[in-house]
Design a protein around this motif. Structure first.
Motif, short mmCIF file in Angstrom:
data_model
loop_
_atom_site.label_atom_id
_atom_site.label_comp_id
_atom_site.label_asym_id
_atom_site.label_seq_id
_atom_site.Cartn_x
_atom_site.Cartn_y
_atom_site.Cartn_z
N PHE A 368 31.57 24.74 31.04
CA PHE A 368 32.59 25.05 32.41
C PHE A 368 31.90 24.50 33.60
N ARG A 369 32.87 23.92 34.47
CA ARG A 369 32.09 23.75 35.84
C ARG A 369 33.22 24.53 36.90
N LEU A 370 32.71 25.59 37.50
CA LEU A 370 33.79 26.29 38.44
C LEU A 370 33.24 26.07 39.93
N VAL A 371 33.97 25.51 40.57
CA VAL A 371 33.73 24.99 41.99
C VAL A 371 35.01 25.41 42.89
N PRO A 372 35.21 26.76 43.07
CA PRO A 372 36.62 27.19 43.54
C PRO A 372 36.36 26.92 45.11
N PRO A 373 37.48 27.16 45.91
CA PRO A 373 37.54 27.16 47.30
C PRO A 373 36.58 28.35 47.83
N LEU A 374 36.05 28.29 48.86
CA LEU A 374 34.92 29.27 49.36
C LEU A 374 35.69 30.51 50.02
N ILE A 375 36.92 30.22 50.07
CA ILE A 375 37.81 31.49 50.58
C ILE A 375 38.38 32.38 49.53
N ILE A 376 37.81 32.32 48.06
CA ILE A 376 38.29 32.95 46.91
C ILE A 376 37.94 34.42 47.21
N THR A 377 38.96 35.08 46.72
CA THR A 377 38.78 36.92 46.70
C THR A 377 38.51 37.16 45.54
N LYS A 378 37.97 38.77 45.28
CA LYS A 378 38.06 39.49 44.26
C LYS A 378 39.18 39.20 43.38
N THR A 379 40.26 39.29 43.82
CA THR A 379 41.71 39.11 42.98
C THR A 379 41.68 37.93 42.04
N GLU A 380 41.38 36.61 42.52
CA GLU A 380 41.42 35.78 41.82
C GLU A 380 40.18 35.49 40.86
N ILE A 381 39.13 36.26 41.30
CA ILE A 381 37.98 36.22 40.15
C ILE A 381 38.31 37.16 39.08
N ASN A 382 38.94 38.20 39.27
CA ASN A 382 39.39 39.06 38.35
C ASN A 382 40.33 38.55 37.26
N LEU A 383 41.50 37.91 37.98
CA LEU A 383 42.45 37.11 37.38
C LEU A 383 41.93 36.33 36.27
N LEU A 384 40.89 35.28 36.96
CA LEU A 384 40.26 34.39 35.66
C LEU A 384 39.47 34.99 34.74
N THR A 385 38.71 35.82 35.12
CA THR A 385 37.64 36.58 34.26
C THR A 385 38.59 37.41 33.19
N ASP A 386 39.54 38.27 33.70
CA ASP A 386 40.34 38.79 32.55
C ASP A 386 40.93 37.91 31.67
N LYS A 387 41.46 36.76 32.14
CA LYS A 387 42.21 35.78 31.25
C LYS A 387 41.30 35.13 30.13
#
Ligand SMILES: Cc1ncc(COP(=O)(O)O)c(C=O)c1O
Length: 395
Positions: A368-387
């Motif tokens: 997997f290559r993960l290169v999200p926008p640099l404005i990412i917050t904890k919320t999106e990180i938690n959503l992806l890792t939970d999924k």
């Protein structure tokens, strides 16, 4: 609507991308994009490491709209205020003294290779050989394709540009063996992106730096993907403390407006009038956008966020690795993250994530290559890792 777009694409667009994901986006906001059917997706790809400020960033959008109302393009026949200022701010915040703007990563690398050649031409020396790494990626023009150490991309385009030598990454003995009297340049990525987020060792880069200095070889870093805050510092070379003579940028530099850049130390600034040029490169629109991006990174906390969120993201992924042995490795720096699986599940897993509304990239069947926008917050990180946690449990 999507069906119609697909049919038109199939009828008229050259098929170089194979079967694309069955989605077309119509708008975006921050970390998300909305598709034609109204479904919202979390974007962990950022247009392949481009949309560093996310989508519809208020300041970037305003800058682009305001600039478009004034002037989009004038040409390099005339002075351009934002071009001069972007060159200044990039040089003031890097090891470089001079900049030149292009339109893409490949074009920036092509220009950097020309600059290295011109450096030796000015000295009356012939040193045409360039050492690059296996599994590297430097672009799709003939010279950058020749630099790219991946046969699958090169095969149909023989004869390639001569004198490129590819050596295995992180193998200093192989590198030393490849150096000859005719070696003029070394081109490499501090973290190889396209081949699966593979960092080069600090000690390896330090030795290459020393050899290049001793033997008057131009050291070029391709920071097209790693630059502009992606790795938690403005440029990835800062993470290893090794300065290049020339480096290139593109992708995130203007947050999605096409741009590329060649930066170099004064000693290597070998071009004179007529040596190099471009119609679009560094035009008012692209460089105004670039200035806005640099300002957000340096003065509005985006770089700091990339650093903090990168550490958190890798921590959460590493916790998943502890829980699921099928995750073999979590690697990368800042928000340039690779997750390697022990089995070929990357494609199937990314498809499940896509269906759940998450966009992630894959390299082959195992990464997997993960290169999200640099404005990412904890919320999106938690959503992806939970999924991911939920999906890995069902394997
Ligand atoms: C490290 C690196 N160099 C060069 C390029 C080529 O950039 P562009 O597609 O803008 O020509 C890429 C694109 O993925 C890249 O990742």
């Amino acid at each position: 609507m999507l069906e119609q777009i697909k049919q038109t694409d199939k009828a008229y667009y050259m098929n170089t991308f194979g079967e694309r994901l069955p989605v077309c986006f119509t708008e975006g906001n921050g970390m998300t994009m909305t598709a034609t059917d109204g479904k919202i997706y979390y974007d962990f790809m950022a247009g392949i490491a481009v949309n560093c400020l996310g989508h519809n960033h208020p300041k970037l959008t305003e800058t682009i709209c305001n600039q478009a109302k004034k002037l989009i393009h004038t040409s390099s026949l005339y002075y351009i205020e934002s071009q001069a200022n972007l060159a200044k701010v990039l040089c003031e915040n890097s090891c470089a003294d001079r900049a030149f703007f292009a339109n893409s990563g490949a074009e920036a690398n092509e220009g950097a290779l020309k600059l290295a050649r011109k450096y030796f031409y000015n000295k009356g020396q012939e040193k045409p050989e360039v050492i690059t790494l296996q599994n590297s990626f430097h672009g799709r023009t003939l010279a950058t394709l020749s630099a790219t150490g991946q046969e699958k991309y090169q095969k149909p385009y023989a004869p390639l540009v001569e004198k490129f030598v590819h050596v295995p990454a992180n193998d200093i003995e192989a590198f030393k063996k490849a150096v000859t009297e005719k070696t003029g340049a070394v081109l490499l990525e501090v973290i190889q992106g396209e081949s699966g987020v593979r960092p080069l060792d600090k000690a390896y880069l330090e030795e290459i730096r020393n050899i290049c200095t001793e033997r008057d070889i131009v050291l070029i870093f391709d920071e097209v993907q790693t630059g502009m805050g992606r790795c938690g510092t403005l440029f990835a070379y800062e993470t290893v403390g090794v300065e290049p003579d020339i480096f290139t940028l593109a992708k995130a530099l203007a947050g999605g407006v096409p741009i590329g850049a060649i930066l170099c130390k004064e000693k290597f600034s070998a071009f004179v009038p007529g040596d190099h040029g471009t119609t679009f490169g560094g035009n008012p629109l692209a460089t105004a956008a670039g200035l806005c991006v640099v300002n957000e990174l340096l003065h509005n906390g985006v770089l700091e966020n990339a650093n903090k969120m990168g550490a958190l993201f890798r921590e959460k992924l590493t916790a998943l690795k502890e829980k699921y042995p099928i995750i073999k490795e979590v690697r990368g720096k800042g928000l340039m993250i690779g997750v390697e699986f022990a089995e070929p599940i990357a494609k199937a897993l990314s498809k499940q994530l896509f269906e759940a509304g998450f966009l992630v990239g894959t390299v082959g069947e195992t990464v997997f290559r993960l290169v999200p926008p640099l404005i990412i917050t904890k919320t999106e990180i938690n959503l992806l890792t939970d999924k991911l946690d939920e999906l890995l449990q069902t394997l």
